[in-house]
Design a protein around this motif. Structure first.
Motif, PDB file in Angstrom:
ATOM      1  N   GLU A 115     -10.039   5.217   1.143  1.00 29.01           N
ATOM      2  CA  GLU A 115      -9.656   3.417   1.530  1.00 29.01           C
ATOM      3  C   GLU A 115      -8.208   3.671   1.104  1.00 29.01           C
ATOM      4  O   GLU A 115      -8.039   4.083  -0.509  1.00 29.01           O
ATOM      5  N   GLU A 116      -7.043   2.754   1.550  1.00 25.47           N
ATOM      6  CA  GLU A 116      -6.063   2.761   0.909  1.00 25.47           C
ATOM      7  C   GLU A 116      -5.548   1.870  -0.286  1.00 25.47           C
ATOM      8  O   GLU A 116      -7.339   0.304  -0.032  1.00 25.47           O
ATOM      9  N   LEU A 117      -5.912   1.743  -1.513  1.00 29.08           N
ATOM     10  CA  LEU A 117      -5.328   0.876  -2.030  1.00 29.08           C
ATOM     11  C   LEU A 117      -3.678  -0.064  -2.722  1.00 29.08           C
ATOM     12  O   LEU A 117      -3.166   0.757  -2.518  1.00 29.08           O
ATOM     13  N   TYR A 145       1.262  -1.471   0.331  1.00 26.42           N
ATOM     14  CA  TYR A 145       0.105   0.090  -0.150  1.00 26.42           C
ATOM     15  C   TYR A 145       0.700   1.404   0.005  1.00 26.42           C
ATOM     16  O   TYR A 145       0.332   2.441   0.153  1.00 26.42           O
ATOM     17  N   THR A 156     -13.565   7.520  -1.131  1.00 30.75           N
ATOM     18  CA  THR A 156     -13.792   6.959   0.130  1.00 30.75           C
ATOM     19  C   THR A 156     -12.436   6.844   1.039  1.00 30.75           C
ATOM     20  O   THR A 156     -12.191   7.219   2.510  1.00 30.75           O
ATOM     21  N   PHE A 169      -5.021   6.268  -2.791  1.00 31.20           N
ATOM     22  CA  PHE A 169      -6.008   6.364  -2.056  1.00 31.20           C
ATOM     23  C   PHE A 169      -7.542   6.417  -3.029  1.00 31.20           C
ATOM     24  O   PHE A 169      -6.946   7.541  -4.145  1.00 31.20           O
ATOM     25  N   ASP A 170      -8.546   5.852  -2.740  1.00 37.16           N
ATOM     26  CA  ASP A 170      -9.182   5.481  -3.281  1.00 37.16           C
ATOM     27  C   ASP A 170     -10.115   6.981  -3.079  1.00 37.16           C
ATOM     28  O   ASP A 170     -10.071   7.848  -2.496  1.00 37.16           O
TER      29      ASP A 170
END
Length: 879
Positions: A826-828, A764, A824, A820-821
């Motif tokens: 969220e970590e990608l 990540y 959201t 990051f998304d």
């Protein structure tokens, strides 16, 4: 950064409510109780100190599910320095982890009154940090960049905008200011009482008027606490004793060194103005004037950090509860003058009181937290450097996570107790250092500044020889290391005072040293590196090291292995080189500041086996790094032995003679990617070997070099260093070192499971090299470290280190890129394509510069053909 107060009136108003709200829910001992409740015979955790740090630790431990907790306070809760805290919650911090702690504290205090019913006085006022010089404004812009990428509202404003926010400010000498609208004020003692209330409701027992005499330790672990009211058996002890933390640490059977020292700290309180000040006016911080100013009951509270601080309490527990110390108006005079220059309209304001209270400072201006290296289960949170209310909430959270989970949720190495050695606990050292530290709270700190006190504690045997040749020194873990060498004829004084955010005066000097490393041969004294020997009578050393290190150490005698010492999450607790000296002995080289941390890590995990020996031999060896293509010629002539690649391959170690000296450990490794060797010399031979090397090297163009040249070389070769680029939250998979991990050999080692998961699922974050494209080295601000990285206009990470590459004639930054998304957050997973397909910019004090991202070193850096293993050590392994 700033500071401290609470009047007796506020304390007394808060304290009865605390007693009413909590008396039915906890056991408390005070002098008012005729039959105090006895202490429990045992507990899981005992916390010493009922100020902001102790109550915060108790609060967060209880929130995380630990209930068997006892908090002991020698006086009354919040009656120590917390009682005098100025109540300013400021997030404007230059150190990333401190910024995060302050931000968390602000959010916590905002909801604490609603959670507990205890009024905390939380008021969102905002803060103004003023700049009288362009350099100060640059430093504020760098902080503002860090705040902005964390989502904390922040703005660099003009002097005219500043006076609109605070009409009393005199702006005639200002060049700008930073406005942080969400900074706040609180009633510090009440915040502590609110935390204690919540902790008590969650089962924490709180006992006032109870003094801890010492902590008992058996077989390296905490077993109990002795108090003036009896003994409590426990598994964990937390030293939150503030200014008494040092003394308490030394009172136990096993000393715990907590380097801090108290100084007197002054601020004044005034009566209300004729038209009382609004409670919503922002706090003003004028670092160039060394003062801070906040509204206080319609008047003001103003203090600062004078240039000539007054240390105090060098011995003995002076007070159970802190009282106002003696007024000293002559000492406070310069700060009062600065206040009246900044707000001349206050000249006729009536002063209520000059407060003088103790405040604890540490040798490096950062607070102290973490587990003792000598006593497992002994934790510390102290030395707040006059920022206890700003850090208290976040610091308590991180320490509670550390105790419950075995590690905090973020990299707290800059604050870890183990960053210090025992030498920093000298009373004389501390007294002198804090007299430098307290003024530095306001002094402008440009990149690569150095402390001036407490120097020459640890030196190489070559110190005087190098100093006479123009060495300019910096300090690391108490060890003197050379930055660069000033050539004859240069003005030494000018160079010592040429600190800047722009191109420094040492630029050409370091460039010449780098050029010599690439074309001839240079000598760098690297004696400060940590050195351990691990040996056994049987196979115990190999078996244990194979489990504790990620690379395969079962190599032929004489080979050197670069490896990581990982934690259970796969992160680097240490990054080191290990040479196999014999079948049953190993020589380990680690970064300088790893001496205490690495020793504790190994001692806690190696079995207590008489057949296994771990010895710190740092002091036994002087290390000379010979870097450059002619290093092989110098050593060949001095040793009368062939040193070419065929006879002395890369990553090889051999004991040999150099000059008249025998028993020199020579390793074909340089830590920079350039060809060369490191000589580990028994200290009694150090001067002889150095002289022989310099004399023999004259015909090959030899010269001395320093760590600034080494930094430039290693960064342009994409070498990551522990403590700068690598930490306990960075894995080999994230920084391109999968080839240094024995995943394919089916061997068990610490962190293996986490790495296997990353190999399957992806990472990540990715360690990435950035070359600045549109940056003017002569005219633009330089990148140093900590600059935000933007990809396609979005924030994706920060630089961890940077240097000017004299080969590329460009600045090179190293750092981690996240994905990051957008919706959201969220970590990608970060893929090679994600890195390669982005357009990047590096933010330097608010100005963005285009940068080219690479996952491997530029081929033009390799000026000669290298063997495969050297390329692997220098390169980033792409997918």
């Amino acid at each position: 950064m700033f500071l401290r107060v609470l009047s007796d009136i506020q304390w007394r108003a808060a304290n009865p409510k605390w007693r009413r709200m909590t008396s039915s829910r906890r056991s408390t001992s005070t002098t008012a109780e005729p039959h105090p409740v006895s202490l429990p015979a045992q507990a899981q955790v005992v916390i010493c100190g009922g100020g902001i740090t102790g109550t915060s630790v108790a609060y967060h431990l209880s929130k995380m599910g630990w209930k068997d907790i006892v908090l002991l306070e020698q006086g009354r809760l919040a009656a120590g320095t917390t009682r005098f805290c100025a109540g300013i919650v400021s997030t404007a911090r230059p150190v990333s982890i401190e910024l995060k702690m302050a931000h968390y504290s602000n959010k916590l205090y905002q909801q604490l009154e609603q959670e507990t019913g205890v009024p905390t006085g939380y008021t969102k006022t905002g803060s103004l940090s003023l700049a009288q010089t362009q350099d100060r404004l640059i430093s504020l812009k760098r902080i503002a960049s860090s705040l902005s990428v964390m989502g904390i509202p922040c703005e660099i404003i003009t002097p005219k905008q500043a006076v609109q926010l605070h009409p009393l400010i005199n702006i005639h000498d200002l060049v700008g200011a930073m406005y942080v609208p969400e900074d706040a004020l609180v009633t510090s003692a009440n915040v502590s009482l609110a935390l204690a209330t919540a902790a008590s409701r969650n089962g924490v027992q709180i006992h006032e008027r109870t003094s801890v005499s010492h902590v008992t330790v058996q077989k390296g672990r905490v077993t109990g606490v002795e108090t003036d009211r009896g003994r409590i058996q426990c598994q964990y002890f937390v030293n939150c004793a503030g200014q008494w933390a040092y003394e308490l640490g030394h009172s136990g059977e096993v000393p715990v060194h907590i380097p801090l020292h108290a100084c007197e700290h002054f601020y004044l309180l005034t009566h209300p103005l004729a038209e009382p000040l609004s409670s919503s006016l922002p706090t003003v911080v004028d670092p160039d004037g060394r003062i801070y100013i906040r509204n206080w009951q319609g008047g003001i509270l103003s203090g600062g950090f004078e240039k000539n601080p007054k240390p105090l309490f060098t011995e003995g527990r002076n007070q159970l509860e802190i009282q106002n110390l003696q007024e000293d108006w002559d000492h406070f005079g310069p700060l009062l003058s600065a206040l009246l220059r900044r707000m001349p309209g206050l000249e006729a304001l009536q002063i209520l009181q000059l407060v003088n209270c103790p405040e604890s400072f540490t040798p490096d201006m950062r607070c102290i937290m973490g587990e003792s290296p000598t006593a497992r289960g002994y934790f510390v949170l102290a030395g707040m450097n006059s920022a206890g209310i700003s850090y208290g909430g976040g610091a308590g959270k991180y320490l509670a996570e550390w105790m419950v989970n075995g590690y905090p949720s973020d990299n707290v190495w800059p604050l870890d107790l183990k960053r210090f050695g025992t030498l920093q606990s000298s009373r004389t050292f501390l007294r002198h250092r804090v007299m430098e530290v307290m003024p530095l709270m306001c002094d402008l700190k440009v990149p690569r500044w150095d402390f001036q006190t407490g120097r020459q504690l640890r030196t190489s045997p070559l110190y005087d020889r190098l100093d006479a040749q123009g060495a300019r020194w910096m300090e690391k873990h108490g060890f003197e290391r050379v930055k660069y060498f000033v050539p004859p004829g240069k003005d030494l004084l000018d160079l010592d005072h040429s600190k800047t955010f722009y191109k420094p005066d040492w630029f050409d000097i370091v460039g010449a040293e780098v050029k010599c490393c690439k074309e001839a041969v240079c000598v760098i004294d690297m004696s400060s590196f940590t050195k351990f020997e691990i040996s056994s009578t049987g196979d115990e050393a190999l078996e244990n090291l194979q489990y504790l290190f990620s690379n395969d150490l079962d190599v032929p005698v004489g080979h050197v292995v670069h490896t990581g010492m990982l934690n259970e999450k796969g992160g680097y607790e240490n990054d080191c080189s290990i040479a196999r000296l014999s079948k049953r002995s190993f020589f380990m080289i680690s970064p300088t500041d790893q001496q205490v941390h690495c020793w504790a890590w190994l001692k806690n995990r190696l079995p207590d086996d008489s057949n296994l020996t771990l010895e710190d031999v740092t002091w036994k060896y002087t290390a000379l790094n010979l870097i450059g293509p002619r290093a092989v010629d110098v050593l060949s002539e001095l040793s009368y032995a062939p040193m070419t690649a065929e006879h002395f391959p890369s990553l090889f170690c051999k004991e040999m003679s150099v000059g008249y000296a025998n028993g020199i450990r020579v390793m074909s490794i340089t830590h920079t990617g350039e060809p060369g060797f490191v000589l580990y010399i028994p200290i009694e031979y150090a001067l002889h070997v150095y002289n022989e090397v310099m004399n023999m090297g004259q015909k090959y163009g030899i010269r001395n070099a320093g760590y600034y040249a080494l930094r430039s070389l290693r960064i342009e070769k994409f070498f990551a260093f522990w403590g700068q680029d690598l930490d306990a939250f960075t894995t080999p998979m994230e920084c391109g070192r999968e080839f240094q991990v024995k995943l394919e050999k089916g061997m068990d080692f610490v962190g293996q499971e986490a790495l296997l998961e990353q190999k399957q699922n992806g990472v990540y974050k990715r360690f990435t090299m950035f070359i600045l494209e549109d940056h003017d080295t002569d005219m633009d601000l330089w990148p140093w470290w900590g600059e935000p990285i933007f990809r396609n206009g979005r924030y994706v990470g920060k630089t961890t280190s940077s240097a000017y590459s004299y080969t590329l004639e460009r600045h090179v930054c190293l750092g981690f890129v996240h994905n990051f998304d957008e919706k959201t957050g969220e970590e990608l997973v970060v893929t090679t394509d994600f890195i390669n397909q982005g357009e990047y910019e590096i933010d330097i004090a608010g100005q963005r510069f285009q940068a080219k991202a690479k996952l491997y070193p530029f081929s033009s850096l390799f000026t000669q053909r290298r063997r495969k293993d050297e390329v692997e050590l220098s390169g980033y392994q792409t997918e």
